[in-house]
Enzyme design. Sequence first.
Site, short mmCIF file in Angstrom:
data_model
loop_
_atom_site.label_atom_id
_atom_site.label_comp_id
_atom_site.label_asym_id
_atom_site.label_seq_id
_atom_site.Cartn_x
_atom_site.Cartn_y
_atom_site.Cartn_z
N GLY A 95 -4.39 -23.58 55.59
CA GLY A 95 -4.36 -24.66 56.56
C GLY A 95 -3.50 -24.41 57.79
CG LEU A 96 0.30 -22.49 58.04
CD1 LEU A 96 0.09 -22.56 56.54
CD2 LEU A 96 1.48 -21.59 58.33
CB VAL B 58 -5.85 -8.89 67.59
CG1 VAL B 58 -5.87 -10.39 67.78
CG2 VAL B 58 -4.42 -8.36 67.56
CG HIS C 295 9.12 2.58 57.90
ND1 HIS C 295 9.95 3.55 58.39
CD2 HIS C 295 8.17 3.25 57.20
CE1 HIS C 295 9.55 4.73 58.00
NE2 HIS C 295 8.45 4.58 57.29
CE LYS D 263 6.43 -3.25 47.99
NZ LYS D 263 5.73 -2.95 49.19
CD GLU E 133 3.28 1.52 44.79
OE1 GLU E 133 3.60 0.33 44.94
OE2 GLU E 133 2.85 2.22 45.72
CG HIS F 17 34.88 22.03 40.77
ND1 HIS F 17 35.11 21.32 41.93
CD2 HIS F 17 34.17 23.12 41.14
CE1 HIS F 17 34.55 21.95 42.95
NE2 HIS F 17 33.98 23.06 42.50
#
Length: 507
Positions: free
Chosen positions: A27-28, A40, A86, A194, A201, A483
Amino acid sequence: MTKFSRIGIIGAGSMGGNMSLLFAEHGLQVSLYDVKQESVQAVIDMAKEQDNTRDKVTGYKDYETFMKSFNNDKQQPRLLVFSITHGHPADDVLASIRQYLNKGDIILDGGNEWYLDTERRQKEMDKLGVYFIGMGVSGGYQSARRGASLSPGGNKDILDNVLLPFLRTVCAKSEKGGECVTNIGPAGSGHYVKMVHNGIEQGMLSIVCEAWGIFHALLGFSEDDIGQIFTDWSTKSELNNNFLIKIGGDICTRHYKGDDPSSGHVLDDIEDKVVQDADNTEGTGVWSLQEAAQVHISAPTIAAAHLLRIASANRPDRIEFEKLVKLEKPRLADVLKEKTEEFIEDLRGAVYISIMASFAQGCNLISATSHAKKWKIKMSEVIRIWRAGCIVQSDYIADLLQPLYLENEKANDEPITNILLLKPVAADIEKYYPALKRVVLLAIEYGAHVPALTASLEYFKYVSSTELPTQFMEAELDYFGAHSYDLKSEHAMNIKKGPHHYEWKKP
Ligand SMILES: NC(=O)C1=CN([C@@H]2O[C@H](COP(=O)(O)OP(=O)(O)OC[C@H]3O[C@@H](n4cnc5c(N)ncnc54)[C@H](OP(=O)(O)O)[C@@H]3O)[C@@H](O)[C@H]2O)C=CC1
Ligand SMILES: O=C(CO)[C@H](O)[C@H](O)COP(=O)(O)O
């Protein structure tokens, strides 16, 4: 409560375009901008095809008219969604729209973004009184259209009171976990989660493709047979509703012309190159590895998967090297003739615990960073929002982990930092480890490519051992670099360098 009637979207690619249609369906009115005007137009054309989206998407050719397309009542915040590549594009867009932004506007960056860039932008936008929220959107373009798994992070008040009521309406919904969105936490935590989702993934993608390779080469199965097995696996037990296994079934059985087998399998024509990591279009895999090393989380399954992908992209070098060396190729394993069913069951178990390895590495990474940065991420919520609409969706694993994380969070105990230490997880690994070992041994014997399966096997072996050969490495490090080391007799339990040194070289 803010109820948005118009939303602005920058980026009309496969994700932004499909989110535009989804928002329109809810509905937007959608104002859409992309540097590529044909993208577009394509979205506007798609919107025209459906009654509930028709006339709801309007395209803009410049930022001024795009930003002015909103009702500019400054009492109402404007909501802008970014779905762009990105890196510098988000900075370029922010520089272009800065002059049109109002105090209180909200920018929701739905791309895969490096979380430190998100935090930098949050600080820049804070100065203008604009809220910048970094949000992971998972599930690919089909979920973008139907509702994805969403991991937003940033300003708590804006997230809880303004964005979540809206995002709950448009996100994926799962039967057991409800709406696949939650307030992940502050700062860049949403993009971080993410990023790790994509790391897990990546590990899973390698495990599933290696299993496909084994079926193909060692067992000589047809695509349709492999597809049938993947579909069967995805309907029950530990791989139940595992998204990548499920779509694996579809991929193996897809012919060019519907079900007509004579039209050939689409899969058969696909080159073996994964280039995302080599052409810099995706960063989440490499960022996950970087982060794992940085915060000291051993993540060999995710690493092996990533390095296979990088090598796969460079086909020209592989062709040249193949001419120089006569190494083995994957081949039929005759020994499997008598025990095919047994081996398929072994492979199923091997795939399951290797996927669990990928989850362990990813979940432990999120927990470590959440602790270090005081983000207080609720891992039960992360697992819950990964129950639908996303690529790592895996019902059995979610059923196993979500209650254990939840119980821990409710009891306010020390957060779980290593899921391998959870008894039900450890029990499954113990149960299927022998199967993973049999699969890896046979795969190596018959030349199959199994980097992530092998890495997972070694991972389980070394993280469960107290007799590692690193005893010798420690000695070498002390020999040439002083070390220093711990002594067995002192049973040191800290993660600190031991105090002892020996002058190894004879005078
Ligand atoms: N594809 C997927 O499965 C998923 C992708 N994502 C992430 O979502 C984002 C969008 O992905 P996706 O839709 O696949 O990518 P696409 O390449 O399909 O779309 C991105 C669009 O943004 C445009 N764009 C680039 N820079 C700008 C800019 N400065 N101003 C305006 N528009 C710009 C691109 O134009 P041009 O091509 O000319 O550069 C392109 O049309 C990415 O961050 C991606 O990592 C997240 C989840 C899943
Ligand atoms: O974000 C995604 C899914 O969640 C995208 O599918 C992404 O393209 C995969 O990322 P990568 O190529 O970095 O593995």
